[in-house]
Design an enzyme around this catalytic site. Structure first.
Site, short mmCIF file in Angstrom:
data_model
loop_
_atom_site.label_atom_id
_atom_site.label_comp_id
_atom_site.label_asym_id
_atom_site.label_seq_id
_atom_site.Cartn_x
_atom_site.Cartn_y
_atom_site.Cartn_z
N LYS A 186 1.32 2.34 -8.19
CA LYS A 186 0.81 1.18 -8.93
C LYS A 186 -0.50 0.78 -8.26
O LYS A 186 -0.51 0.10 -7.23
CB LYS A 186 1.83 0.05 -8.84
CG LYS A 186 1.81 -0.94 -10.01
CD LYS A 186 0.50 -1.60 -10.28
CE LYS A 186 0.24 -2.80 -9.41
NZ LYS A 186 -1.10 -3.40 -9.65
N GLU A 262 0.93 -2.52 5.22
CA GLU A 262 -0.40 -2.54 5.86
C GLU A 262 -1.12 -3.76 5.30
O GLU A 262 -1.52 -3.75 4.13
CB GLU A 262 -1.21 -1.28 5.52
CG GLU A 262 -0.63 0.01 6.03
CD GLU A 262 -0.61 0.08 7.53
OE1 GLU A 262 -1.35 -0.66 8.18
OE2 GLU A 262 0.19 0.87 8.05
N CYS A 297 -10.36 -3.77 5.51
CA CYS A 297 -9.24 -4.42 6.21
C CYS A 297 -9.54 -4.62 7.69
O CYS A 297 -9.18 -5.63 8.27
CB CYS A 297 -7.96 -3.64 6.01
SG CYS A 297 -8.09 -1.93 6.52
N GLU A 396 -8.23 -14.81 6.82
CA GLU A 396 -9.01 -13.68 6.33
C GLU A 396 -9.78 -14.10 5.08
O GLU A 396 -9.19 -14.67 4.16
CB GLU A 396 -8.07 -12.53 5.99
CG GLU A 396 -8.80 -11.29 5.52
CD GLU A 396 -7.85 -10.18 5.08
OE1 GLU A 396 -6.94 -10.44 4.27
OE2 GLU A 396 -8.04 -9.04 5.55
P1 NAD Z 1 -3.11 -7.92 -3.07
O1 NAD Z 1 -1.96 -8.11 -2.15
O2 NAD Z 1 -3.49 -9.03 -3.96
O3 NAD Z 1 -2.82 -6.67 -4.04
C1 NAD Z 1 -2.49 -5.41 -3.53
C2 NAD Z 1 -1.66 -4.67 -4.56
O4 NAD Z 1 -0.42 -5.34 -4.73
C3 NAD Z 1 -2.30 -4.60 -5.94
O5 NAD Z 1 -2.02 -3.35 -6.53
C4 NAD Z 1 -1.57 -5.71 -6.69
O6 NAD Z 1 -1.55 -5.52 -8.08
C5 NAD Z 1 -0.19 -5.58 -6.09
N1 NAD Z 1 0.65 -6.79 -6.20
C6 NAD Z 1 0.25 -8.10 -6.25
N2 NAD Z 1 1.31 -8.91 -6.35
C7 NAD Z 1 2.41 -8.12 -6.34
C8 NAD Z 1 3.82 -8.37 -6.41
N3 NAD Z 1 4.31 -9.61 -6.51
N4 NAD Z 1 4.68 -7.31 -6.34
C9 NAD Z 1 4.21 -6.06 -6.21
N5 NAD Z 1 2.88 -5.75 -6.19
C10 NAD Z 1 2.00 -6.77 -6.25
O7 NAD Z 1 -4.32 -7.43 -2.18
P2 NAD Z 1 -5.83 -7.08 -2.67
O8 NAD Z 1 -6.52 -8.35 -2.96
O9 NAD Z 1 -5.78 -6.03 -3.72
O10 NAD Z 1 -6.40 -6.41 -1.34
C11 NAD Z 1 -6.96 -7.13 -0.30
C12 NAD Z 1 -5.99 -7.22 0.86
O11 NAD Z 1 -5.60 -5.93 1.30
C13 NAD Z 1 -6.62 -7.87 2.07
O12 NAD Z 1 -5.71 -8.77 2.66
C14 NAD Z 1 -6.88 -6.71 3.01
O13 NAD Z 1 -6.97 -7.02 4.35
C15 NAD Z 1 -5.71 -5.83 2.72
N6 NAD Z 1 -5.97 -4.45 3.15
C16 NAD Z 1 -5.30 -3.95 4.25
C17 NAD Z 1 -5.55 -2.64 4.70
C18 NAD Z 1 -4.81 -2.07 5.89
O14 NAD Z 1 -4.85 -0.85 6.09
N7 NAD Z 1 -4.13 -2.85 6.70
C19 NAD Z 1 -6.49 -1.86 4.02
C20 NAD Z 1 -7.15 -2.40 2.92
C21 NAD Z 1 -6.88 -3.69 2.49
#
Ligand code: NAD
Length: 492
Positions: A186, A262, A297, A396
């Site tokens: 997804k 992550e 990230c 963040e």
């Molecule tokens: P997000 O958590 O909003 O979304 C991530 C994914 O989760 C998307 O595909 C989204 O559709 C899905 N999602 C959202 N709500 C959900 C739910 N209730 N159930 C299941 N899936 C759901 O994050 P984002 O805004 O897309 O990404 C930014 C975040 O990702 C930042 O916090 C960043 O630090 C983190 N990030 C971490 C790493 C790492 O390796 N640690 C790498 C890249 C990004």
């Protein structure tokens, strides 16, 4: 990569997208507009998946797993197909890079390397590894033979964010597939296009139908349905802490599937007075926070500078920041592209206003720019006079906003570094080997860079401690997440 080819690809029409289930596009009922952050224009639509789409994809993944068309073939056979997929990704690298940039606004130079090329390298790495992983024979007494088998888990749900979707997707899909699992992916609703194309290429590479499925849609509906599905064995996730918590809840409320998280960071970049080259340190520090508009990230979003070099270092940092060119991410000479979405830009500007209201001092940037393009661009922004209690030092932003704090002693630097709930990455700049090693031990983070920021390759694990999550992507350690251990205890 040349500007002419990029310009040709940037306006190619993109057909309305369907899910990819059982090796083909699946019919769709509802759709989501796909807006490019480059100019704010809608250039295609995605399928908006619901519970029944997820169920169809999980059934297809389970059927492929049970048939053994992938899960039970020799690892060397899986390896061949994964190599073929890596070749196809590379053959389509520019097309994938440009498509990804149109979707999420990352500067194309970085996207080309970090997305298709890195994804291809990841598929090769795990393909190469998987026929070198052995089972074990336990050191039991002579009247027993005890074997430890490694078996794939079954159906793995992969949920990824919008920054570097191909790279991060590959970090999970490649080891999951190499281990023999089936996958339901997804992607983020903000950046799904390259991962849909990846699934198509996987089918072209001969990966059997149903082994890699993609269902697009909103996190709250499609992602939630995947996380709550009773026949998904694990969720491998990268994204925000908020969603990470939801996933743990979903697991608890469904089948106790394992969840690997992550999550975000507020990574400290610590510059000691004896840093080997302050000009270089300033240049890399600016890049370490501002590349991809801060949407990385491991971005070094908290700069800790030793007081004795503070003024000098800040001058260098401001000079390096001023040189960064923000603009059209599909121009090769752009340093910083677009912010991924209107919502993310709004969040960035909210943090700027909040930092000002809490008493931090804006030294550079702070504003939206290039509004006339219709796209979402923001100046690299630097705040000093930040205290550890301020929101900007703790939360963040995931945007091009740097907070700067001072320290005097090594102990103070370590205490400041550890003063957030996160523990993803860190950097230490010093010429003193002992300081470097003491700081590596003192800072709680998944990775500590020394005299550089970022750049760790596939050979080493990536992941966080504290509220930056658990589980590791990359390296051989990541493979373990996608295997179960089974003991055979044989009385002789
Ligand atoms: P997000 O958590 O909003 O979304 C991530 C994914 O989760 C998307 O595909 C989204 O559709 C899905 N999602 C959202 N709500 C959900 C739910 N209730 N159930 C299941 N899936 C759901 O994050 P984002 O805004 O897309 O990404 C930014 C975040 O990702 C930042 O916090 C960043 O630090 C983190 N990030 C971490 C790493 C790492 O390796 N640690 C790498 C890249 C990004």
């Amino acid at each position: 990569m040349d500007q002419h080819s990029i310009d040709r690809l940037r306006s190619e029409p993109v057909a309305p997208q369907s899910h990819w289930i059982a090796g083909r596009p699946a019919s769709r009922e509802n759709s989501i507009d796909v807006q490019s952050p480059i100019d704010g224009r809608i250039f295609t639509t995605l399928a908006a998946g619901d519970e029944s789409d997820i169920d169809t994809a999980v059934k297809s993944a389970r059927a492929a797993f049970e048939k053994g068309v992938w899960s039970r073939v020799a690892p060397a056979e899986r390896k061949k197909k994964l190599f073929k997929l890596a070749d196809l990704i590379e053959a389509h690298a520019l097309e994938l890079a440009v498509l990804g940039v149109r979707d999420n606004g990352t500067e194309v130079g970085m996207a080309y390397k970090a997305e298709p090329l890195s994804a291809a390298a990841t598929f090769r790495y795990y393909a190469e590894a998987v026929d070198k992983i052995y089972g074990e024979i336990a050191p039991t007494s002579q009247d027993v033979l005890a074997l430890i088998h490694r078996e794939p888990l079954g159906v793995v749900g992969v949920i990824v964010p919008w920054n570097f979707p191909l790279m991060i997707g590959a970090w999970k899909i490649a080891p999951a597939l190499a281990a023999g699992n089936s996958v339901v992916l997804k992607p983020s609703e903000i950046a799904s296009l390259t991962l849909l194309r990846l699934a198509e290429l996987a089918t072209e590479a001969g990966i059997p139908d149903g082994v890699l499925n993609v269902v697009t849609g909103l996190g709250s509906i499609t992602g939630e349905a995947l996380a709550r599905h009773m026949d998904v064995d694990a969720i491998a996730f990268t994204g925000s802490g908020l969603t990470g918590r939801r996933l743990l809840e979903s697991s608890a409320r469904s089948n106790l599937k394992r969840v690997y998280l992550e999550l975000g960071g507020k990574s400290p970049n610590i510059v000691f007075a004896d840093a080997p080259d302050l000009v270089q340190a300033a240049k890399i520090s600016a890049f370490g926070i501002f590349r991809n508009s801060g949407q990385v990230c491991v971005a070094g979003s908290r700069l800790l500078v030793q007081s004795s070099i503070y003024e000098n270092f800040m001058d260098q940092l401001l000079a390096a920041t001023e040189k960064l060119k923000v603009g059209d991410p599909l121009k090769i000479d752009t340093d910083i592209g677009a912010v991924s979405s209107a919502d993310q830009l709004k969040k960035n500007l909210h943090h700027v206003a909040l930092a000002e209201s809490e008493g931090a001092r804006c030294l550079a940037g702070g504003n939206r720019i290039l509004e006339e393009t219709g796209g979402y661009y923001m100046q690299p922004t630097i705040f000093d006079n930040v205290t550890p209690q301020m929101t900007l030092a703790r939360e963040e932003v995931f945007g091009p906003v740097l907070s700067v704090l001072r320290f005097d002693t090594e102990d103070q630097a370590a205490a400041l570094a550890n003063s957030t709930v996160y523990g993803l990455a860190a950097a230490v700049w010093t010429s003193n080997l002992s300081t470097a090693h003491r700081m590596i031990r003192a800072v709680r983070a998944g990775v500590v860079h020394v005299n550089t920021y970022g750049g760790a390759d596939l050979t080493v694990p990536l992941g966080g401690v504290k509220q930056s999550g658990f589980g590791r992507d990359k390296s051989l350690h990541a493979l373990e997440k996608y295997f179960d251990l089974k003991t055979a205890w044989i009385s002789l």
